[in-house]
Design a protein around this motif. Structure first.
Motif, PDB file in Angstrom:
ATOM      1  N   LEU A  91     -40.297  53.256  12.580  1.00  0.00           N
ATOM      2  CA  LEU A  91     -41.978  53.287  12.002  1.00  0.00           C
ATOM      3  C   LEU A  91     -42.790  53.578  10.703  1.00  0.00           C
ATOM      4  N   GLY A  94     -42.606  50.358   8.719  1.00  0.00           N
ATOM      5  CA  GLY A  94     -43.583  49.058   8.613  1.00  0.00           C
ATOM      6  C   GLY A  94     -43.938  48.609  10.864  1.00  0.00           C
ATOM      7  N   ALA A  95     -42.488  49.283  11.451  1.00  0.00           N
ATOM      8  CA  ALA A  95     -42.198  48.917  13.394  1.00  0.00           C
ATOM      9  C   ALA A  95     -43.863  49.592  13.253  1.00  0.00           C
ATOM     10  N   ASP A  96     -43.964  49.349  14.962  1.00  0.00           N
ATOM     11  CA  ASP A  96     -45.409  49.761  15.208  1.00  0.00           C
ATOM     12  C   ASP A  96     -45.315  50.886  17.010  1.00  0.00           C
ATOM     13  N   ASP A  97     -43.744  50.319  17.676  1.00  0.00           N
ATOM     14  CA  ASP A  97     -43.568  50.728  18.782  1.00  0.00           C
ATOM     15  C   ASP A  97     -41.592  50.676  19.123  1.00  0.00           C
ATOM     16  N   TYR A  98     -40.980  51.333  19.661  1.00  0.00           N
ATOM     17  CA  TYR A  98     -39.575  51.514  19.823  1.00  0.00           C
ATOM     18  C   TYR A  98     -39.524  52.220  21.851  1.00  0.00           C
ATOM     19  N   ALA A 114     -49.802  45.599  25.113  1.00  0.00           N
ATOM     20  CA  ALA A 114     -50.060  46.295  23.757  1.00  0.00           C
ATOM     21  C   ALA A 114     -50.227  46.450  22.944  1.00  0.00           C
ATOM     22  N   LEU A 115     -48.997  45.411  21.896  1.00  0.00           N
ATOM     23  CA  LEU A 115     -49.568  45.513  20.553  1.00  0.00           C
ATOM     24  C   LEU A 115     -50.131  44.471  20.671  1.00  0.00           C
TER      25      LEU A 115
END
Lengths: 223, 458
Positions: A91, A94-98, A114-115
């Motif tokens: 996260l 730079g990631a937004d979710d996992y 959602a993203l």
């Protein structure tokens, strides 16, 4: 919506591609980090699904490279190891979710929706643009409180326009994001679909929720 | 396991030390022998010169002018001067360089002296006789009253063969050489024996490690020299840790294999019915998945080993809340963190993140808008280093008191647990237990659940 899938396990990759396509996504895919990084830099994608353990270049490095190159599309991480340390690192890169493997496809789809909603500036799952209301969870559309029945393609078109409500969306962008690459770009199929969508949302021609800007594209009124 | 190295091994420690010491002792004894040799030659030559000086003084004392005006000794006390070939010579020359007297020993020797000192001057020279004999000569210029207007200057010389001196030097040299060689040999042999004996414990260490590698020995023995005792103890500690880890892996693998057998058997029987229903296989697959998750969690658990270093608690917890705020962006959660800057506790940072991550994930998931995170040191008199108190709460619906114990216990045995339910708290429970801590669930001032984890000090 155009999604990029980076996954090296062929069975999972093919299954994801198939399910994402049937859910209405345009799918690009790559099996290694180097090719994947290139695809993310070159194609007009809306969201990326990245497996962390990629051959060629690790998923985290790919994400860092995209962010460094100024790519702002949301990124969902797939990981087999559900250690918080790794999630936090992903996260922070730079990631937004996992999402932890194994997972249900419905869960992946919900997270991607959602993203996409968030990257369009919507914090709620129900999008509202003037009289039109679109529930991204149930995929139901209402106009002035009246339920509107849409085909799968019409729904995707409306969702795309609503996520970018207030912005001008060109016809070629719609073609890129809603069709696979081998689509005939000269056809006027987008115009036909926009026309059908207008008639379904606004049969009396009173509300005019979708504006046409000559030579530039379409714009959904935000208010 | 014990594979032979492919590259040639470097010279042994003993060989290196012996080579170095031998080189040093050769240089030292060589230099000492050369210095002794030079000193001896110097002293011997000096004594020869003194002898010649005395001979010339004796000549002066006994010399008399004969009626013909020639200067000659009245008598010869030294017998060697009268004996031809004795090796001791003497002569007297007058002002006009004529030999006025020559000792009988010079007959047939062919001695020709070249030094012509002025009155009162002493000169030393070396000459070689026709037969090759090397001779040292000493000449003194003497002013002699002849009864004429002026005194006449005579040169009185004595010379001696250096051959006895050279043979003496050669003898001394051979003795020096023999002594130096003996000294060097003794040094090198003594050193190598001493080093081999001194380094024997290292060889023993090597052999015992080989035995441990091949399984003939469980740990290193006792009775090591002081220098090696620490190394041996550390190696034994490492071995014990490895063995414990191996035992844990074996148990984990065994548990994993055994607990997977039941769902596999169930799946087989479902397939054996001939009309396999995917819906019937679902619960078995879920069960297998939760077993794998449970065992994986246990496998990565670092646990409270005695070697875990203290880490600052604030940074990993701040990273976690940052990451979770990103994931739960839609809820716009306000996280109230109370984390002292200097708070430290000996825990693996991955374990701390796992512990707090699961607690915070639940809090973010169930809260409405508020999450609280507090950490502080727990000081008790029986602990030398303080423990850690961690509290996470939220303003969500909370957990009913009747459910609190059940929530904690669910997932303890993964093969009985329901996937996706309470797994997070089960992980927290396992981690807390691994660190010897306790966990309790209560009500938060915010209105929801409060989970307090207390990890002991030492």
């Amino acid at each position: 919506m155009r999604v990029l899938v980076l996954e090296d396990e062929p069975v999972l990759r093919e299954s994801l591609i198939k399910q994402l396509r049937s859910a209405g996504f345009v799918v690009d895919s790559a099996a290694d980090g180097i090719e994947g990084e290139f695809a993310g830099n070159e194609y007009p994608i809306d969201v990326a699904v990245v497996d962390l353990g990629l051959p060629g270049r690790p998923g985290l490095d790919v994400i860092r490279a995209w962010r460094k190159a100024g790519k702002a599309f949301p990124i969902l991480i797939l990981t087999a190891r559900d250690r918080w340390q790794q999630k936090v690192e992903a996260l922070q890169s730079g990631a937004d979710d996992y999402l932890t493997k194994p997972f249900q496809f419905e869960e992946l789809q919900a997270r991607l929706q959602a993203l996409l909603r968030r990257s369009g500036g919507w914090s709620q799952p129900v999008l509202q643009a003037g009289p039109v209301e679109l529930d991204t969870r149930s995929q139901q559309v209402r106009c002035q409180g009246r339920a509107v029945e849409l085909t799968a393609f019409e729904y995707r078109l409306l969702e795309y326009l609503m996520l970018r409500a207030g912005q001008v969306v060109s016809k070629s962008e719609l073609t890129d994001k809603l069709y696979e690459q081998d689509f005939d770009r000269d056809s006027n199929v987008i115009e036909v679909f926009v026309g059908r969508l207008r008639r379904k949302l606004d049969p009396d021609g009173q509300l005019l929720p979708i504006e046409t800007l000559r030579g530039r594209g379409y714009r959904m009124a935000r208010e | 396991m014990g594979s032979k190295p492919v590259t040639a091994s470097a010279p042994s420690l003993v060989n290196r030390l012996v080579l170095g010491m031998a080189a040093a002792s050769v240089l030292l004894t060589g230099a000492a022998a050369m210095a002794l040799d030079a000193l001896y030659r110097d002293l011997a030559l000096d004594s020869r010169r003194d002898v010649l000086d005395a001979q010339v003084i004796a000549l002066v004392a006994t010399a008399e002018l004969d009626p013909a005006g020639a200067l000659a000794p009245a008598s010869i006390a030294e017998a060697r001067l009268s004996t031809p070939g004795s090796g001791l010579y003497a002569e007297i020359r007058n002002q006009t360089d004529e030999v006025t007297w020559r000792s009988p020993s010079t007959v047939g020797s062919g001695l020709e002296l070249k030094a012509r000192p002025k009155a009162g001057e002493r000169l030393v020279e070396r000459v070689t006789l026709p037969d090759g004999t090397r001779v040292l000569a000493f000449s003194l210029g003497v002013s002699w009253e002849t009864g004429l207007r002026q005194p006449a200057t005579y040169v009185l010389s004595a010379a001696e063969s250096l051959e006895p001196y050279f043979s003496q030097v050669a003898r001394v040299r051979s003795w020096l050489l023999a002594g130096a060689t003996l000294l060097m040999a003794t040094l090198v042999i003594g050193l190598s024996l001493g080093l081999r004996a001194g380094l024997r414990p290292l060889r023993r260490l090597e052999l015992e490690i080989l035995e441990v590698e091949s399984g003939r020995r469980e740990a290193l023995g006792a009775g090591w020299p002081r220098e090696l005792e620490g190394v041996a103890q550390n190696l034994n500690g490492l071995l014990a840790g490895e063995q414990a880890r191996l035992a844990r892996y074996r148990t984990t693998l065994g548990n994993l294999a055994h607990s997977l057998k039941t769902p596999i058997a169930a799946l087989k029987s479902i397939l054996a019915t001939g009309h396999a229903d995917p819906a019937a296989a679902g619960p078995q697959l879920d069960r297998m998945q939760s077993i794998v998750e449970h065992q994986l969690r246990k496998a990565v658990l670092a646990g409270a080993g005695s070697t875990v270093a203290s880490i600052a608690v604030k940074a990993p917890l701040t990273d976690l809340t940052g990451a979770l705020s990103k994931v739960y962006r839609d809820k716009s959660v306000a996280c109230h963190c109370d984390l002292p800057d200097d708070l430290a506790y000996p825990i693996d940072s991955g374990d701390l993140m796992e512990l707090a991550g699961n607690l915070l994930d639940n809090a973010y998931k169930y809260c409405r808008t508020q999450v609280g995170l507090r950490a502080r040191a727990d000081q008790r008199p029986e602990w030398r280093r303080s423990g850690l108190l961690l509290e996470v709460d939220d303003d969500g619906p909370g957990i009913l008191s009747v459910d609190r114990q059940r929530v904690l216990e669910r997932g303890v045995r993964a093969d009985e647990s329901v996937p996706g339910q309470g797994i997070g708290l089960a992980a927290v429970r396992e981690l807390t237990a691994a660190y010897g801590g306790t966990i309790e669930i209560g009500e938060s001032e915010l209105g929801g659940a409060a989970v307090r984890v207390s990890l002991p000090g030492r």
